[in-house]
Design a protein around this motif. Structure first.
Motif, short mmCIF file in Angstrom:
data_model
loop_
_atom_site.label_atom_id
_atom_site.label_comp_id
_atom_site.label_asym_id
_atom_site.label_seq_id
_atom_site.Cartn_x
_atom_site.Cartn_y
_atom_site.Cartn_z
N PRO A 1 39.19 51.20 50.24
CA PRO A 1 38.81 50.09 48.99
C PRO A 1 36.92 49.33 49.25
CG PRO A 1 41.16 50.14 49.13
CD PRO A 1 40.71 50.91 50.39
N GLU A 2 36.76 49.28 50.55
CA GLU A 2 35.61 48.38 50.86
C GLU A 2 34.24 49.40 49.86
OE1 GLU A 2 36.85 51.73 54.22
OE2 GLU A 2 37.84 50.13 52.77
N MET A 3 34.88 50.55 49.36
CA MET A 3 33.52 51.56 49.37
C MET A 3 33.04 50.75 47.43
SD MET A 3 34.31 54.94 50.48
CE MET A 3 32.62 55.75 49.48
N LEU A 4 34.20 50.19 47.03
CA LEU A 4 34.12 50.27 45.70
C LEU A 4 32.95 48.72 45.34
CD1 LEU A 4 37.83 49.46 45.24
CD2 LEU A 4 36.08 50.88 44.02
N SER A 5 32.33 48.11 46.71
CA SER A 5 31.69 47.22 46.76
C SER A 5 30.01 47.80 45.44
CB SER A 5 30.46 46.26 47.95
OG SER A 5 30.24 48.23 48.79
N ARG A 6 30.14 49.31 45.92
CA ARG A 6 28.49 50.53 45.02
C ARG A 6 29.21 50.24 44.01
NH1 ARG A 6 29.11 55.71 46.87
NH2 ARG A 6 27.40 55.48 48.76
N LEU A 7 29.77 50.21 43.29
CA LEU A 7 30.75 49.46 41.84
C LEU A 7 30.44 49.11 41.66
CD1 LEU A 7 33.15 52.30 41.06
CD2 LEU A 7 30.99 53.15 41.33
N ALA A 8 30.74 47.96 42.43
CA ALA A 8 30.46 46.69 41.58
C ALA A 8 29.26 45.65 41.68
CB ALA A 8 31.29 45.65 43.23
N ASP A 9 28.02 46.50 42.46
CA ASP A 9 26.39 46.51 42.55
C ASP A 9 25.90 46.81 41.22
OD1 ASP A 9 26.74 45.31 44.83
OD2 ASP A 9 26.32 46.75 45.64
N VAL A 10 26.49 48.26 40.52
CA VAL A 10 26.40 48.30 39.32
C VAL A 10 27.15 48.24 38.34
CG1 VAL A 10 26.38 50.59 37.95
CG2 VAL A 10 26.49 50.60 40.47
N ALA A 11 28.11 46.82 38.33
CA ALA A 11 28.39 46.21 37.08
C ALA A 11 27.66 45.39 37.10
CB ALA A 11 29.52 46.54 36.98
N ALA A 12 27.25 44.58 38.21
CA ALA A 12 25.85 43.48 38.35
C ALA A 12 24.55 44.38 37.12
CB ALA A 12 25.85 43.17 39.72
N GLU A 13 24.28 44.62 38.05
CA GLU A 13 23.13 45.40 37.71
C GLU A 13 22.99 45.25 36.17
OE1 GLU A 13 21.99 49.47 38.01
OE2 GLU A 13 22.20 49.41 40.66
N PHE A 14 24.62 45.78 35.02
CA PHE A 14 24.92 45.65 33.40
C PHE A 14 25.24 44.27 33.02
CE2 PHE A 14 23.91 50.24 34.47
CZ PHE A 14 23.40 50.51 33.31
N GLY A 15 25.53 43.38 33.98
CA GLY A 15 25.78 42.45 33.26
C GLY A 15 27.33 42.30 32.82
N VAL A 16 28.19 43.12 33.05
CA VAL A 16 29.50 42.88 33.44
C VAL A 16 30.77 43.10 34.64
CG1 VAL A 16 28.87 44.70 30.89
CG2 VAL A 16 29.94 45.35 33.73
N PRO A 17 31.19 42.26 34.06
CA PRO A 17 32.18 41.57 35.56
C PRO A 17 33.16 43.00 35.72
CG PRO A 17 33.82 41.55 33.18
CD PRO A 17 32.53 41.81 33.14
N PHE A 18 33.57 43.03 37.07
CA PHE A 18 34.24 44.26 37.89
C PHE A 18 35.16 43.96 38.88
CE2 PHE A 18 35.31 46.88 41.67
CZ PHE A 18 35.23 48.19 41.39
N GLN A 19 36.28 44.63 39.03
CA GLN A 19 37.51 44.18 39.23
C GLN A 19 37.84 45.23 40.17
OE1 GLN A 19 41.00 42.84 36.96
NE2 GLN A 19 42.04 42.05 38.30
N THR A 20 38.80 45.32 41.44
CA THR A 20 39.86 46.14 42.13
C THR A 20 41.05 46.11 41.83
OG1 THR A 20 37.86 45.76 44.01
CG2 THR A 20 39.85 46.95 44.22
N VAL A 21 40.94 47.10 41.26
CA VAL A 21 43.10 47.32 40.79
C VAL A 21 43.51 47.92 41.54
CG1 VAL A 21 42.40 46.05 38.76
CG2 VAL A 21 42.03 48.53 38.76
N GLY A 22 44.96 48.27 41.48
CA GLY A 22 46.08 49.61 41.70
C GLY A 22 45.64 50.62 40.61
N LEU A 23 46.49 52.25 40.93
CA LEU A 23 46.13 52.89 39.88
C LEU A 23 47.04 52.22 39.21
CD1 LEU A 23 46.27 56.10 42.31
CD2 LEU A 23 44.69 55.13 40.79
N ASP A 24 48.40 51.59 38.93
CA ASP A 24 49.24 51.57 37.44
C ASP A 24 48.37 50.71 37.00
OD1 ASP A 24 49.48 49.82 39.08
OD2 ASP A 24 51.52 49.06 39.37
N GLN A 25 47.63 49.44 37.48
CA GLN A 25 46.98 48.61 36.23
C GLN A 25 45.79 49.25 35.74
OE1 GLN A 25 45.97 45.99 40.01
NE2 GLN A 25 46.19 44.64 38.57
N LEU A 26 44.78 50.04 36.37
CA LEU A 26 43.77 51.23 36.40
C LEU A 26 44.22 51.18 34.47
CD1 LEU A 26 41.38 52.61 37.87
CD2 LEU A 26 42.27 54.25 36.48
N GLY A 27 45.46 52.62 35.00
CA GLY A 27 45.84 54.06 34.06
C GLY A 27 46.15 52.42 32.82
#
Length: 320
Positions: free
Chosen positions: A162-188
């Protein structure tokens, strides 16, 4: 011969140019105007590396050539990315080599463009939530392309580390959209579009995880044995791919096919939708695009880069 070094690619190839090139190639493949050569991909027995060739010929654009390279899993120890490749273009009239182009960034851009093209044609209407599985080097490219060409209002992500998801949070910030870490069941459950981009050899996204209208771009499986999706999930979805034979042989659909859960006729080339020969999503609840990566994609983006590099004085001419 023209040489376009890797260092010049970022200033030449845009997300938009990559998207257009890949969309056109898929259409040409489906119409029979372009075809890929058989893929060579082998473990070389050194540095745990996979090495191979992907090539093809497009009679519309007259693009002929190949990409040579592969995956070196220990490259991070030398400060290099794991995927290394070079694209070689040839004159279809004479057979002489016409260009050598750095292929690392181009591979990332054309792979991301392929999933974005699939989302354009297969996402459920009104898709707002993007789900990301994987947070490696390629994941950021996938996410940028998805956000550039989609209408997503939120991104949710899962990664084994999960610590690697900061890379995706940074990309989301570039586009001004919120980012949330979730479990696979929530994601699906929550994501309208899911992009999986991992190097897994075991299924990650299971059939029970995915509920409601969903489009999945499975982009990580390009070798025998790799797998990101539960075969039961594949079996109940409408299936699309870049190259049918390659998908069944080394792509995500290899596992469901081996278990006799799907037949070759169940897998549709995405280019048929682009050309208007297939209705696409229809009334399917789940669609899956298996992006195996084809040589023609590499040739298309490399050809575009050579043209731009020559116009801008960034291509180097050498005698061979």
């Amino acid at each position: 011969m023209w040489v376009v070094p890797e260092k010049e690619i970022a200033g030449l190839m845009t997300l938009e140019a990559a998207f257009d090139a890949v969309e056109s190639v898929f259409a040409a493949m489906a119409s029979g105007d372009a075809y890929n050569f058989p893929v060579v991909r082998e473990a070389i027995g050194h540095k745990d590396a996979l090495y191979g060739f992907k090539g093809g010929f497009d009679s519309q654009s007259l693009s002929l050539g190949l990409k040579a390279g592969g995956y070196w899993p220990h490259n991070h120890e030398q400060g290099l990315i794991n995927h290394q490749s070079t694209v070689f273009l040839f004159d279809p009239d004479t057979g002489r080599v016409s260009a050598a182009v750095g292929g690392n960034l181009l591979t990332a851009l054309r792979t991301a463009a392929a999933s974005a093209v699939s989302t354009k044609y297969l996402a459920p209407k009104g898709a707002k939530v993007l789900g990301m599985i994987g947070a490696g080097h390629q994941a950021a490219f996938q996410m940028r392309s998805a956000l550039r060409f989609g209408q997503f209002e939120k991104v949710i992500g899962w990664n084994l580390h999960p610590e690697m998801l900061s890379r995706l949070a940074d990309v989301a910030a570039e586009f001004g959209v919120p980012f949330q870490t979730v479990g696979l069941d929530q994601l699906g459950e929550q994501a309208d579009v899911i992009i999986s981009i991992t190097s897994s050899y075991d299924p990650i996204l299971m059939d029970a995880h995915v509920t409601g209208p969903t489009h999945i771009a499975a982009m990580g499986t390009d070798t025998q044995g790799k797998q990101e999706l539960d075969p039961a999930l594949v079996a109940r979805a409408a299936l699309f791919t870049d190259e049918v034979a390659q998908s069944l042989g080394i792509g995500e659909f290899q596992h469901a096919a081996a278990q006799k859960l799907i037949l070759e006729d169940n897998v549709i080339a995405l280019g048929r939708i682009i050309n208007g020969d297939h209705p696409g999503r229809g009334d399917a609840e789940v669609t899956i695009f298996d992006g195996t990566g084809v040589g023609l994609q590499d040739l298309a983006v490399a050809s575009a880069v050579v043209k731009l590099a020559k116009q801008q004085g960034k291509a180097i001419e050498v005698e061979i």
